[in-house]
Design a protein around this motif. Structure first.
Motif, PDB file in Angstrom:
ATOM      1  N   ASP A 128      14.235  14.248  -0.812  1.00 28.95           N
ATOM      2  CA  ASP A 128      12.819  13.939  -0.642  1.00 28.95           C
ATOM      3  C   ASP A 128      11.978  15.212  -0.661  1.00 28.95           C
ATOM      4  N   GLY A 129      12.465  16.244   0.017  1.00 31.18           N
ATOM      5  CA  GLY A 129      11.747  17.512   0.029  1.00 31.18           C
ATOM      6  C   GLY A 129      11.684  18.143  -1.350  1.00 31.18           C
ATOM      7  N   PHE A 130      12.754  17.999  -2.109  1.00 28.94           N
ATOM      8  CA  PHE A 130      12.781  18.505  -3.486  1.00 28.94           C
ATOM      9  C   PHE A 130      11.688  17.822  -4.315  1.00 28.94           C
ATOM     10  N   CYS A 131      11.630  16.497  -4.228  1.00 23.28           N
ATOM     11  CA  CYS A 131      10.633  15.742  -4.998  1.00 23.28           C
ATOM     12  C   CYS A 131       9.217  16.129  -4.595  1.00 23.28           C
ATOM     13  N   ILE A 184      22.322   4.952 -14.556  1.00 23.23           N
ATOM     14  CA  ILE A 184      21.305   5.983 -14.755  1.00 23.23           C
ATOM     15  C   ILE A 184      20.828   6.003 -16.206  1.00 23.23           C
ATOM     16  N   ASP A 185      21.779   5.813 -17.116  1.00 24.85           N
ATOM     17  CA  ASP A 185      21.440   5.818 -18.551  1.00 24.85           C
ATOM     18  C   ASP A 185      20.441   4.712 -18.884  1.00 24.85           C
ATOM     19  N   LEU A 186      20.609   3.571 -18.260  1.00 27.02           N
ATOM     20  CA  LEU A 186      19.678   2.466 -18.496  1.00 27.02           C
ATOM     21  C   LEU A 186      18.265   2.835 -18.021  1.00 27.02           C
ATOM     22  N   ILE A 187      18.181   3.556 -16.894  1.00 29.45           N
ATOM     23  CA  ILE A 187      16.879   3.990 -16.374  1.00 29.45           C
ATOM     24  C   ILE A 187      16.235   4.985 -17.329  1.00 29.45           C
ATOM     25  N   LEU A 188      17.026   5.952 -17.807  1.00 29.00           N
ATOM     26  CA  LEU A 188      16.467   7.010 -18.643  1.00 29.00           C
ATOM     27  C   LEU A 188      16.007   6.472 -19.999  1.00 29.00           C
ATOM     28  N   LYS A 189      16.567   5.370 -20.442  1.00 24.55           N
ATOM     29  CA  LYS A 189      16.219   4.818 -21.772  1.00 24.55           C
ATOM     30  C   LYS A 189      15.036   3.858 -21.712  1.00 24.55           C
ATOM     31  N   ALA A 234      16.506   6.594 -10.881  1.00 23.55           N
ATOM     32  CA  ALA A 234      17.883   6.914 -11.246  1.00 23.55           C
ATOM     33  C   ALA A 234      18.746   7.045  -9.992  1.00 23.55           C
ATOM     34  N   ARG A 235      18.203   7.715  -8.970  1.00 26.23           N
ATOM     35  CA  ARG A 235      18.945   7.853  -7.714  1.00 26.23           C
ATOM     36  C   ARG A 235      19.193   6.488  -7.089  1.00 26.23           C
ATOM     37  N   ASP A 236      18.170   5.653  -7.039  1.00 29.01           N
ATOM     38  CA  ASP A 236      18.303   4.345  -6.400  1.00 29.01           C
ATOM     39  C   ASP A 236      19.321   3.460  -7.127  1.00 29.01           C
ATOM     40  N   GLU A 237      19.314   3.504  -8.453  1.00 27.16           N
ATOM     41  CA  GLU A 237      20.269   2.702  -9.225  1.00 27.16           C
ATOM     42  C   GLU A 237      21.692   3.200  -9.025  1.00 27.16           C
ATOM     43  N   ALA A 238      21.873   4.499  -9.058  1.00 19.57           N
ATOM     44  CA  ALA A 238      23.221   5.057  -8.860  1.00 19.57           C
ATOM     45  C   ALA A 238      23.745   4.725  -7.472  1.00 19.57           C
ATOM     46  N   ALA A 239      22.845   4.671  -6.503  1.00 13.64           N
ATOM     47  CA  ALA A 239      23.263   4.402  -5.126  1.00 13.64           C
ATOM     48  C   ALA A 239      23.714   2.968  -4.918  1.00 13.64           C
ATOM     49  N   THR A 240      23.387   2.087  -5.843  1.00 12.61           N
ATOM     50  CA  THR A 240      23.809   0.688  -5.679  1.00 12.61           C
ATOM     51  C   THR A 240      25.282   0.495  -6.002  1.00 12.61           C
ATOM     52  N   VAL A 241      25.905   1.445  -6.677  1.00 14.52           N
ATOM     53  CA  VAL A 241      27.330   1.345  -7.025  1.00 14.52           C
ATOM     54  C   VAL A 241      28.168   1.706  -5.808  1.00 14.52           C
ATOM     55  N   MET A 244      23.128  12.882 -13.269  1.00 16.22           N
ATOM     56  CA  MET A 244      24.067  12.663 -12.180  1.00 16.22           C
ATOM     57  C   MET A 244      24.472  13.980 -11.533  1.00 16.22           C
ATOM     58  N   THR A 245      24.640  15.008 -12.344  1.00 18.89           N
ATOM     59  CA  THR A 245      24.968  16.336 -11.811  1.00 18.89           C
ATOM     60  C   THR A 245      23.847  16.839 -10.901  1.00 18.89           C
ATOM     61  N   LEU A 246      22.610  16.626 -11.333  1.00 18.37           N
ATOM     62  CA  LEU A 246      21.464  17.025 -10.516  1.00 18.37           C
ATOM     63  C   LEU A 246      21.439  16.263  -9.199  1.00 18.37           C
ATOM     64  N   LEU A 247      21.632  14.962  -9.241  1.00 25.23           N
ATOM     65  CA  LEU A 247      21.614  14.153  -8.024  1.00 25.23           C
ATOM     66  C   LEU A 247      22.725  14.553  -7.067  1.00 25.23           C
ATOM     67  N   LYS A 248      23.890  14.867  -7.624  1.00 20.13           N
ATOM     68  CA  LYS A 248      24.993  15.333  -6.775  1.00 20.13           C
ATOM     69  C   LYS A 248      24.660  16.687  -6.151  1.00 20.13           C
ATOM     70  N   GLY A 249      24.042  17.553  -6.975  1.00 19.74           N
ATOM     71  CA  GLY A 249      23.664  18.871  -6.465  1.00 19.74           C
ATOM     72  C   GLY A 249      22.692  18.780  -5.304  1.00 19.74           C
ATOM     73  N   LEU A 250      21.840  17.764  -5.310  1.00 19.79           N
ATOM     74  CA  LEU A 250      20.879  17.538  -4.233  1.00 19.79           C
ATOM     75  C   LEU A 250      21.435  16.640  -3.135  1.00 19.79           C
ATOM     76  N   ASP A 251      22.684  16.223  -3.274  1.00 20.15           N
ATOM     77  CA  ASP A 251      23.328  15.313  -2.313  1.00 20.15           C
ATOM     78  C   ASP A 251      22.486  14.052  -2.119  1.00 20.15           C
ATOM     79  N   ALA A 252      21.843  13.645  -3.217  1.00 23.71           N
ATOM     80  CA  ALA A 252      20.839  12.583  -3.143  1.00 23.71           C
ATOM     81  C   ALA A 252      21.413  11.201  -2.878  1.00 23.71           C
ATOM     82  N   LEU A 253      22.702  10.981  -3.186  1.00 23.43           N
ATOM     83  CA  LEU A 253      23.283   9.655  -2.997  1.00 23.43           C
ATOM     84  C   LEU A 253      23.768   9.436  -1.566  1.00 23.43           C
ATOM     85  N   ARG A 254      23.774  10.493  -0.780  1.00 19.80           N
ATOM     86  CA  ARG A 254      24.255  10.362   0.597  1.00 19.80           C
ATOM     87  C   ARG A 254      23.148  10.545   1.635  1.00 19.80           C
TER      88      ARG A 254
END
Length: 365
Positions: A299-302, A359-364, A325-332, A283-293
């Motif tokens: 996309d460029g990072f990936c 995200i935890d469900l995705i990673l597991k 993980a990004r897509d799941e977090a964005a549904t909240v 989640m920290t990484l996704l926030k750092g990339l502003d991926a939820l907004r």
């Protein structure tokens, strides 16, 4: 008055390449004659005119005399007595110093066709050293044609080294440097641009950070897997710290898309594998990339990460996991908590907890 097609259009015609722009040289004419025929003058330092119908550029044949440092230090002489050969002599490379008349006949006073055949990038005359921008232009042409077997002539590289040694690059504007650099990033083998700059000493003068980094090697790996110039730029700076990457981008005044992606790659790529082991870190990484907004720079990072790892199965799986993980977090969203009457920090904490849980469900998996 005679009109000739010149420069890149002639070169690309002989190489069998398409071209989108045509430059013309007018020999034996005056500004008054062109204006009388409906041309519009646009050049202030030298007479350049727009055709009344096609709007292509027509320049009077001219010579140039060096009067000061940099690429502005020239006195231009344009008159009906300037010959086509004299006009072509002021150009940078022999392959760019050819002309074609209306019948398709080639005028090649400096051996451009021979250099095309032998795949040499060779300067036209000693006047080459009068314009420091030519160091970058030759490096860019080397990047463009390297896959065809072209190399920089030894004597031309020696002149480029002399230009660097005379500190002429200091007279180039940042905008001109970046224009050539950005164009180089779109070439088929962009890493050759920096290799040629290194060979003549220009890399130390322009981007010393790259001299001791593995950035050119990173770009070499990535270039075959991404065409996006900002991703290639990020790959070039990927070996640097985020602070140094930002410093390089800032010094060259790169567009925000380039500087932002390079900074994010330098900061977050080393942390990516660790982040995918724990939902909070992801989640920290996704926030750092502003991926939820926003889609960018995520996309460029990936794309850059995949390119640097040359699309191995492992990195493909890693990026797919990160995207899920990004897509799941964005549904909240806040709407999920309307029945709990949460507001302010309490609502924010609840949303974050739910995002981490998904995200935890995705990673597991």
């Amino acid at each position: 008055m005679k009109i000739f097609r010149v420069g890149g259009a002639v070169r690309d015609t002989l190489m069998g390449f398409p071209f989108t722009e045509t430059d013309w040289v007018v020999v034996g004419s005056t500004p008054q004659q062109l204006l009388a025929q409906g041309y519009t003058q646009v050049g202030r330092d030298f007479p350049v005119f727009l055709h009344p119908d096609t709007k292509e550029e027509y320049a009077l044949a001219r010579t140039e005399r060096k009067t000061g440092p940099g690429y502005h230090g020239f006195v231009v002489h344009a008159s009906p007595d300037v010959t086509l050969e004299e006009d072509l002599e002021r150009r940078d490379l022999t392959i760019n110093a050819m002309a074609m008349d209306n019948a398709g006949h080639i005028v090649d006073p400096y051996g451009g066709q021979t250099d095309l055949e032998t795949k040499r990038l060779r300067h036209v005359s000693p006047h080459f050293t009068e314009d420091p921008l030519r160091v970058l232009r030759v490096a860019r042409f080397a990047a463009r044609y390297h896959h065809l077997g072209f190399t920089v002539a030894t004597e031309t590289l020696a002149l480029m080294t002399d230009i660097v040694g005379a500190n002429e690059l200091a007279h180039l504007s940042t905008e001109r440097i970046w224009t050539e650099t950005e164009k180089a990033l779109t070439e088929q083998t962009p890493e050759i641009y920096w290799q040629v700059l290194k060979d003549c000493g220009a890399l130390t003068a322009l981007t010393p950070e790259l001299v001791v980094s593995q950035g050119v090697a990173g770009l070499t790996r990535a270039a075959g897997f991404t065409k996006r110039p900002e991703c290639r730029w990020a790959a070039l700076l990927s070996d640097l710290s985020s602070e140094r990457a930002e410093a390089v981008s800032g010094r060259l005044k790169t567009p925000n898309a380039f500087s932002s992606l390079a900074r994010h790659i330098a900061e977050w790529r080393p942390k990516m594998k660790t982040a995918l082991r724990q939902a909070e870190n992801c989640m920290t990484l996704l926030k750092g990339l502003d991926a939820l907004r926003r889609d960018e720079p995520f996309d460029g990072f990936c794309e850059t990460v995949r390119a640097l790892e040359q699309n191995t199965p492992e990195v493909i799986a890693t990026i797919e996991c990160l995207r899920r993980a990004r897509d799941e977090a964005a549904t909240v969203s806040a709407a999920d908590f309307t029945d709990q009457s949460l507001k302010g920090p309490a609502l924010g904490a609840a949303i974050l907890a739910a995002q981490i849980e998904r995200i935890d469900l995705i990673l597991k998996k």
